[in-house]
Design a protein around this motif. Structure first.
Motif, PDB file in Angstrom:
ATOM      1  N   ALA A 225      -6.558   3.821   4.920  1.00 31.03           N
ATOM      2  CA  ALA A 225      -5.618   3.697   3.802  1.00 31.03           C
ATOM      3  C   ALA A 225      -6.164   2.726   2.756  1.00 31.03           C
ATOM      4  O   ALA A 225      -6.074   2.977   1.549  1.00 31.03           O
ATOM      5  CB  ALA A 225      -4.246   3.241   4.302  1.00 31.03           C
TER       6      ALA A 225
ATOM      7  N   ASN B 212       1.096   3.923  -3.288  1.00 33.40           N
ATOM      8  CA  ASN B 212       0.985   5.377  -3.137  1.00 33.40           C
ATOM      9  C   ASN B 212       2.244   6.076  -3.639  1.00 33.40           C
ATOM     10  O   ASN B 212       2.161   7.090  -4.335  1.00 33.40           O
ATOM     11  CB  ASN B 212       0.727   5.734  -1.672  1.00 33.40           C
ATOM     12  CG  ASN B 212      -0.695   5.491  -1.262  1.00 33.40           C
ATOM     13  OD1 ASN B 212      -1.597   6.195  -1.682  1.00 33.40           O
ATOM     14  ND2 ASN B 212      -0.921   4.471  -0.460  1.00 33.40           N
TER      15      ASN B 212
ATOM     16  N   TRP C 275      -9.363   2.119   2.309  1.00 30.39           N
ATOM     17  CA  TRP C 275     -10.487   2.825   1.687  1.00 30.39           C
ATOM     18  C   TRP C 275      -9.997   3.783   0.599  1.00 30.39           C
ATOM     19  O   TRP C 275     -10.587   3.848  -0.481  1.00 30.39           O
ATOM     20  CB  TRP C 275     -11.306   3.591   2.723  1.00 30.39           C
ATOM     21  CG  TRP C 275     -12.309   4.507   2.087  1.00 30.39           C
ATOM     22  CD1 TRP C 275     -13.419   4.145   1.375  1.00 30.39           C
ATOM     23  CD2 TRP C 275     -12.279   5.938   2.075  1.00 30.39           C
ATOM     24  NE1 TRP C 275     -14.088   5.283   0.926  1.00 30.39           N
ATOM     25  CE2 TRP C 275     -13.404   6.387   1.342  1.00 30.39           C
ATOM     26  CE3 TRP C 275     -11.411   6.877   2.621  1.00 30.39           C
ATOM     27  CZ2 TRP C 275     -13.679   7.735   1.140  1.00 30.39           C
ATOM     28  CZ3 TRP C 275     -11.685   8.219   2.420  1.00 30.39           C
ATOM     29  CH2 TRP C 275     -12.811   8.635   1.689  1.00 30.39           C
ATOM     30  N   PHE C 276      -8.918   4.507   0.854  1.00 32.97           N
ATOM     31  CA  PHE C 276      -8.383   5.410  -0.170  1.00 32.97           C
ATOM     32  C   PHE C 276      -8.004   4.639  -1.431  1.00 32.97           C
ATOM     33  O   PHE C 276      -8.266   5.091  -2.546  1.00 32.97           O
ATOM     34  CB  PHE C 276      -7.180   6.207   0.347  1.00 32.97           C
ATOM     35  CG  PHE C 276      -7.554   7.458   1.080  1.00 32.97           C
ATOM     36  CD1 PHE C 276      -8.301   8.449   0.464  1.00 32.97           C
ATOM     37  CD2 PHE C 276      -7.157   7.667   2.386  1.00 32.97           C
ATOM     38  CE1 PHE C 276      -8.647   9.618   1.132  1.00 32.97           C
ATOM     39  CE2 PHE C 276      -7.501   8.822   3.068  1.00 32.97           C
ATOM     40  CZ  PHE C 276      -8.238   9.801   2.434  1.00 32.97           C
ATOM     41  N   ASN C 277      -7.392   3.457  -1.262  1.00 35.43           N
ATOM     42  CA  ASN C 277      -7.048   2.654  -2.438  1.00 35.43           C
ATOM     43  C   ASN C 277      -8.297   2.210  -3.189  1.00 35.43           C
ATOM     44  O   ASN C 277      -8.328   2.226  -4.421  1.00 35.43           O
ATOM     45  CB  ASN C 277      -6.218   1.426  -2.035  1.00 35.43           C
ATOM     46  CG  ASN C 277      -4.738   1.708  -2.068  1.00 35.43           C
ATOM     47  OD1 ASN C 277      -4.292   2.799  -2.394  1.00 35.43           O
ATOM     48  ND2 ASN C 277      -3.960   0.705  -1.726  1.00 35.43           N
TER      49      ASN C 277
ATOM     50  N   SER D 175      -2.917   9.257   2.383  1.00 36.66           N
ATOM     51  CA  SER D 175      -2.796   7.821   2.620  1.00 36.66           C
ATOM     52  C   SER D 175      -1.432   7.474   3.200  1.00 36.66           C
ATOM     53  O   SER D 175      -1.332   6.655   4.129  1.00 36.66           O
ATOM     54  CB  SER D 175      -3.042   7.054   1.319  1.00 36.66           C
ATOM     55  OG  SER D 175      -3.027   5.668   1.560  1.00 36.66           O
TER      56      SER D 175
ATOM     57  N   VAL E 185      -4.594  12.515  -2.352  1.00 35.39           N
ATOM     58  CA  VAL E 185      -5.051  11.255  -1.761  1.00 35.39           C
ATOM     59  C   VAL E 185      -3.847  10.425  -1.335  1.00 35.39           C
ATOM     60  O   VAL E 185      -3.818   9.865  -0.233  1.00 35.39           O
ATOM     61  CB  VAL E 185      -5.949  10.472  -2.750  1.00 35.39           C
ATOM     62  CG1 VAL E 185      -6.180   9.049  -2.286  1.00 35.39           C
ATOM     63  CG2 VAL E 185      -7.280  11.192  -2.943  1.00 35.39           C
ATOM     64  N   ALA E 186      -2.828  10.348  -2.185  1.00 32.64           N
ATOM     65  CA  ALA E 186      -1.636   9.566  -1.858  1.00 32.64           C
ATOM     66  C   ALA E 186      -0.894  10.141  -0.656  1.00 32.64           C
ATOM     67  O   ALA E 186      -0.420   9.384   0.205  1.00 32.64           O
ATOM     68  CB  ALA E 186      -0.709   9.491  -3.069  1.00 32.64           C
TER      69      ALA E 186
ATOM     70  N   THR F 126       0.839  -1.202   0.000  1.00 34.81           N
ATOM     71  CA  THR F 126       0.000   0.000   0.000  1.00 34.81           C
ATOM     72  C   THR F 126       0.873   1.251   0.000  1.00 34.81           C
ATOM     73  O   THR F 126       0.579   2.226  -0.703  1.00 34.81           O
ATOM     74  CB  THR F 126      -0.982  -0.018   1.188  1.00 34.81           C
ATOM     75  OG1 THR F 126      -1.740  -1.231   1.136  1.00 34.81           O
ATOM     76  CG2 THR F 126      -1.938   1.162   1.137  1.00 34.81           C
TER      77      THR F 126
ATOM     78  N   LEU G 293      -1.430   8.381   6.815  1.00 40.55           N
ATOM     79  CA  LEU G 293      -2.186   7.381   7.570  1.00 40.55           C
ATOM     80  C   LEU G 293      -1.378   6.100   7.743  1.00 40.55           C
ATOM     81  O   LEU G 293      -1.369   5.495   8.823  1.00 40.55           O
ATOM     82  CB  LEU G 293      -3.508   7.063   6.862  1.00 40.55           C
ATOM     83  CG  LEU G 293      -4.562   8.164   6.870  1.00 40.55           C
ATOM     84  CD1 LEU G 293      -5.673   7.840   5.884  1.00 40.55           C
ATOM     85  CD2 LEU G 293      -5.116   8.362   8.271  1.00 40.55           C
ATOM     86  N   LEU G 294      -0.703   5.688   6.688  1.00 37.60           N
ATOM     87  CA  LEU G 294       0.105   4.466   6.760  1.00 37.60           C
ATOM     88  C   LEU G 294       1.277   4.623   7.714  1.00 37.60           C
ATOM     89  O   LEU G 294       1.627   3.676   8.428  1.00 37.60           O
ATOM     90  CB  LEU G 294       0.589   4.079   5.360  1.00 37.60           C
ATOM     91  CG  LEU G 294      -0.515   3.520   4.465  1.00 37.60           C
ATOM     92  CD1 LEU G 294      -0.117   3.610   3.001  1.00 37.60           C
ATOM     93  CD2 LEU G 294      -0.863   2.098   4.858  1.00 37.60           C
TER      94      LEU G 294
ATOM     95  N   THR H 191      -6.505   3.852  10.932  1.00 42.41           N
ATOM     96  CA  THR H 191      -5.582   4.341   9.900  1.00 42.41           C
ATOM     97  C   THR H 191      -5.339   3.301   8.807  1.00 42.41           C
ATOM     98  O   THR H 191      -5.311   3.644   7.621  1.00 42.41           O
ATOM     99  CB  THR H 191      -4.252   4.806  10.509  1.00 42.41           C
ATOM    100  OG1 THR H 191      -3.688   3.743  11.286  1.00 42.41           O
ATOM    101  CG2 THR H 191      -4.447   6.045  11.372  1.00 42.41           C
TER     102      THR H 191
END
Length: 161
Positions: free
Chosen positions: A105, A53, A107-109, A74, A70-71, A49, A77-78, A101
């Motif tokens: 992450a 990103n 969900w963003f993907n 993310s 978004v990246a 993940t 969060l990662l 978190t």
């Protein structure tokens, strides 16, 4: 050329990494719901993940795009998820922080997967060519509700031994 690959080749690599990361994310989510850390699956979910990103920034661009925002979110969060898991060992509140978190992450993907699907898949693009039409919004809303449910359930069920 990107990393010695054609743009098309790099795009395929990026897509493969993204799809594997999403699949692993759902395996990790299932582990959370079963209160099982799935350590091996988790480390690969996090690595891939982060990689999906990061590789997004290697595509040619002239200005900051929504996908870059978004990246960046993310990746932040990662970083927190990795710290909660490996730095704090999921102790106390860090268990909840990790669930939130890591699943955000994921969900963003999935959000990007849906957005890209509506842009690139002709059958879907007909219903939402600009990404602002109701079918796109409804689909993303359903995905968001699913992830809220997943996160709440994950917080309740994921216990550390």
């Amino acid at each position: 050329m990107i990393l010695g690959m054609s743009l098309a080749g790099f795009t395929v690599l990026h897509l493969i990494i993204s799809m594997i990361a999403i699949a692993l994310g759902f395996i990790v989510a299932g582990g959370m719901l079963a209160s099982n850390r799935l350590s091996g699956w988790t480390v690969w979910f996090l690595i891939l993940t982060i990689l999906t990103n990061a590789t997004g920034f290697l595509f040619p661009f002239t200005k900051l795009l929504p996908s870059h925002i978004v990246a960046i979110i993310s990746l932040a969060l990662l970083a927190i998820a990795v710290y909660a898991l490996y730095g704090k060992g999921l102790a106390g509140i860090w268990r909840t922080v990790y669930v939130v978190t890591a699943m955000l992450a994921l969900w963003f993907n999935v959000f990007v997967l849906v957005a890209q699907s509506f842009q690139k898949v002709a059958l879907l693009n007909v219903y939402a060519p600009t990404g602002s039409e109701p079918p796109f919004a409804i689909t993303q809303g359903i995905v968001l509700l699913f992830f809220i449910f997943l996160i709440v359930l994950g917080i309740r069920r994921f216990k550390t031994a």
